[in-house]
Scaffold this motif. Structure first.
Motif, PDB file in Angstrom:
ATOM      1  N   UNK A  33       0.853  -1.182   0.000  1.00  0.00           N
ATOM      2  CA  UNK A  33       0.000   0.000   0.000  1.00  0.00           C
ATOM      3  C   UNK A  33       0.888   1.229   0.000  1.00  0.00           C
ATOM      4  N   UNK A  34       0.496   2.233  -0.763  1.00  0.00           N
ATOM      5  CA  UNK A  34       1.215   3.503  -0.819  1.00  0.00           C
ATOM      6  C   UNK A  34       0.482   4.469   0.103  1.00  0.00           C
ATOM      7  N   UNK A  35       1.142   4.866   1.180  1.00  0.00           N
ATOM      8  CA  UNK A  35       0.457   5.625   2.233  1.00  0.00           C
ATOM      9  C   UNK A  35       0.401   7.117   1.967  1.00  0.00           C
ATOM     10  N   UNK A  36       1.369   7.639   1.185  1.00  0.00           N
ATOM     11  CA  UNK A  36       1.514   9.089   1.110  1.00  0.00           C
ATOM     12  C   UNK A  36       2.257   9.593   2.334  1.00  0.00           C
ATOM     13  N   UNK A  37       2.423  10.914   2.466  1.00  0.00           N
ATOM     14  CA  UNK A  37       3.257  11.461   3.543  1.00  0.00           C
ATOM     15  C   UNK A  37       2.558  11.497   4.895  1.00  0.00           C
ATOM     16  N   UNK A  38       3.361  11.445   5.971  1.00  0.00           N
ATOM     17  CA  UNK A  38       2.844  11.655   7.326  1.00  0.00           C
ATOM     18  C   UNK A  38       2.471  10.383   8.043  1.00  0.00           C
ATOM     19  N   UNK A  39       2.607  10.428   9.374  1.00  0.00           N
ATOM     20  CA  UNK A  39       2.338   9.227  10.167  1.00  0.00           C
ATOM     21  C   UNK A  39       0.861   8.896  10.240  1.00  0.00           C
ATOM     22  N   UNK A  40      -0.023   9.901  10.157  1.00  0.00           N
ATOM     23  CA  UNK A  40      -1.456   9.605  10.158  1.00  0.00           C
ATOM     24  C   UNK A  40      -1.837   8.826   8.903  1.00  0.00           C
ATOM     25  N   UNK A  41      -1.287   9.243   7.765  1.00  0.00           N
ATOM     26  CA  UNK A  41      -1.541   8.512   6.536  1.00  0.00           C
ATOM     27  C   UNK A  41      -0.978   7.108   6.579  1.00  0.00           C
ATOM     28  N   UNK A  42       0.212   6.954   7.173  1.00  0.00           N
ATOM     29  CA  UNK A  42       0.817   5.626   7.286  1.00  0.00           C
ATOM     30  C   UNK A  42      -0.029   4.710   8.165  1.00  0.00           C
ATOM     31  N   UNK A 110       9.355  12.293  12.709  1.00  0.00           N
ATOM     32  CA  UNK A 110       9.105  13.708  12.983  1.00  0.00           C
ATOM     33  C   UNK A 110       7.778  14.141  12.375  1.00  0.00           C
ATOM     34  N   UNK A 111       7.216  15.211  12.918  1.00  0.00           N
ATOM     35  CA  UNK A 111       6.016  15.800  12.336  1.00  0.00           C
ATOM     36  C   UNK A 111       6.342  16.784  11.222  1.00  0.00           C
ATOM     37  N   UNK A 112       7.582  17.267  11.197  1.00  0.00           N
ATOM     38  CA  UNK A 112       8.019  18.184  10.135  1.00  0.00           C
ATOM     39  C   UNK A 112       9.510  17.940   9.893  1.00  0.00           C
ATOM     40  N   UNK A 113      10.000  18.245   8.709  1.00  0.00           N
ATOM     41  CA  UNK A 113      11.405  17.954   8.387  1.00  0.00           C
ATOM     42  C   UNK A 113      12.379  18.641   9.343  1.00  0.00           C
ATOM     43  N   UNK A 120      20.847  12.173  16.065  1.00  0.00           N
ATOM     44  CA  UNK A 120      21.841  11.224  15.568  1.00  0.00           C
ATOM     45  C   UNK A 120      21.120   9.914  15.270  1.00  0.00           C
ATOM     46  N   UNK A 121      20.281   9.938  14.231  1.00  0.00           N
ATOM     47  CA  UNK A 121      19.439   8.787  13.894  1.00  0.00           C
ATOM     48  C   UNK A 121      18.889   9.006  12.493  1.00  0.00           C
ATOM     49  N   UNK A 122      18.306   7.962  11.947  1.00  0.00           N
ATOM     50  CA  UNK A 122      17.538   8.114  10.722  1.00  0.00           C
ATOM     51  C   UNK A 122      16.332   9.001  11.007  1.00  0.00           C
ATOM     52  N   UNK A 123      15.850   9.711   9.997  1.00  0.00           N
ATOM     53  CA  UNK A 123      14.730  10.634  10.173  1.00  0.00           C
ATOM     54  C   UNK A 123      13.688  10.386   9.097  1.00  0.00           C
ATOM     55  N   UNK A 124      12.438  10.185   9.505  1.00  0.00           N
ATOM     56  CA  UNK A 124      11.352  10.092   8.539  1.00  0.00           C
ATOM     57  C   UNK A 124      10.107  10.726   9.138  1.00  0.00           C
TER      58      UNK A 124
END
Length: 262
Positions: A33-42, A110-113, A120-124
């Motif tokens: 499934x392609x969620x689109x951006x953001x954790x709510x969409x995911x 994160x909620x915003x970039x 010191x971690x991956x960021x999405x």
């Protein structure tokens, strides 16, 4: 995003499914499934796919996509061993029980970039929504995130073009297929024995059982099976007239059996 999904669609030979709300693809033993951006969409996309795939129990779940990192080179892939939601502070620790093809690293959703790359971690911006939802349907041994680095301090975050995304994700497909195979083997080991499912249906056939009671009963039957294998249930359990009595009598039988163990 669609560009992130394309290498998976091509590699696993997935076909677009008739659907609304999200782009859904399916193939042999795999759904996407392609969620689109953001954790709510995911989160919404994960729940949607669970239903679209027929509400499977203990399915293997992988969230794959691009992420930022302070120092890692673009195109490097990592498995996530700790996931943090920056807004809530909540943490998840996926159980890595197989020899994965990638090193592991922490991930912060994160909620915003973060243009400063302060973590010191991956960021999405999606993984925590996926993780929180997928763990409602499966277990931490077979719910994982794989991230491919798309930006760093020397190459700050920007909307990448589709060919760039394909160039980063495409080379990871063979490793992803191996990893998915390992998770499928684990998922097969989590399948309940036929006798457990038979007991579950037989015991609840003539009584009203809520979803929470059914889930608790299933857990109790798993405990009973671990202690006694396919041995018959006690007569008082089989004779229970309602869900409350059934759960209480089975729990008492489990407790008694555990006390008897040397």
């Amino acid at each position: 995003f669609d560009a992130e999904a394309r290498p998976l669609i091509d590699h696993f030979r997935l076909r677009r499914q008739p659907d609304q709300g999200f782009h859904v693809y399916a193939g042999h033993a795999a759904w996407l499934v392609v969620s689109g951006p953001g954790k709510a969409g995911a989160a919404a996309a994960t729940a949607h796919l669970h239903g679209r795939a027929g509400f499977p129990e203990n399915a293997a779940w992988i969230n794959i996509g691009i992420a930022g990192h302070r120092d890692l080179s673009r195109g490097e892939a990592r498995l996530v061993h700790k996931l943090t939601d920056a807004a809530t502070g909540r943490n998840w620790f996926p159980a890595i029980t197989v020899h994965a093809p990638w090193d592991s690293l922490a991930l912060v959703t994160l909620d915003r970039p973060d243009t400063q790359y302060a973590h010191d971690a991956l960021l999405d911006m999606e993984a925590s929504g996926f993780m929180e939802t997928a763990l409602r349907f499966s277990t931490s041994e077979i719910v994982h995130c794989v991230k491919i680095v798309s930006d760093n301090r020397d190459n700050p975050a920007a909307i990448p073009k589709a060919p760039q995304v394909h160039a980063w994700i495409g080379p990871q497909m063979a490793a992803l297929e191996r990893f998915a195979g390992m998770l499928l083997e684990l998922a097969g080991m989590l399948e309940p024995p036929p006798s457990l499912l038979e007991n579950l249906e037989r015991l609840t056939a003539a009584m009203h059982v809520t979803m929470s009671q059914r889930n608790r009963l299933r857990h109790q039957l798993q405990q009973w099976h671990a202690l006694h294998g396919d041995a018959p249930l006690p007569d008082e359990v089989a004779a229970a007239k309602n869900a409350r009595a059934l759960l209480e009598s089975l729990q008492a039988a489990i407790d008694a059996a555990q006390l008897e163990l040397p």
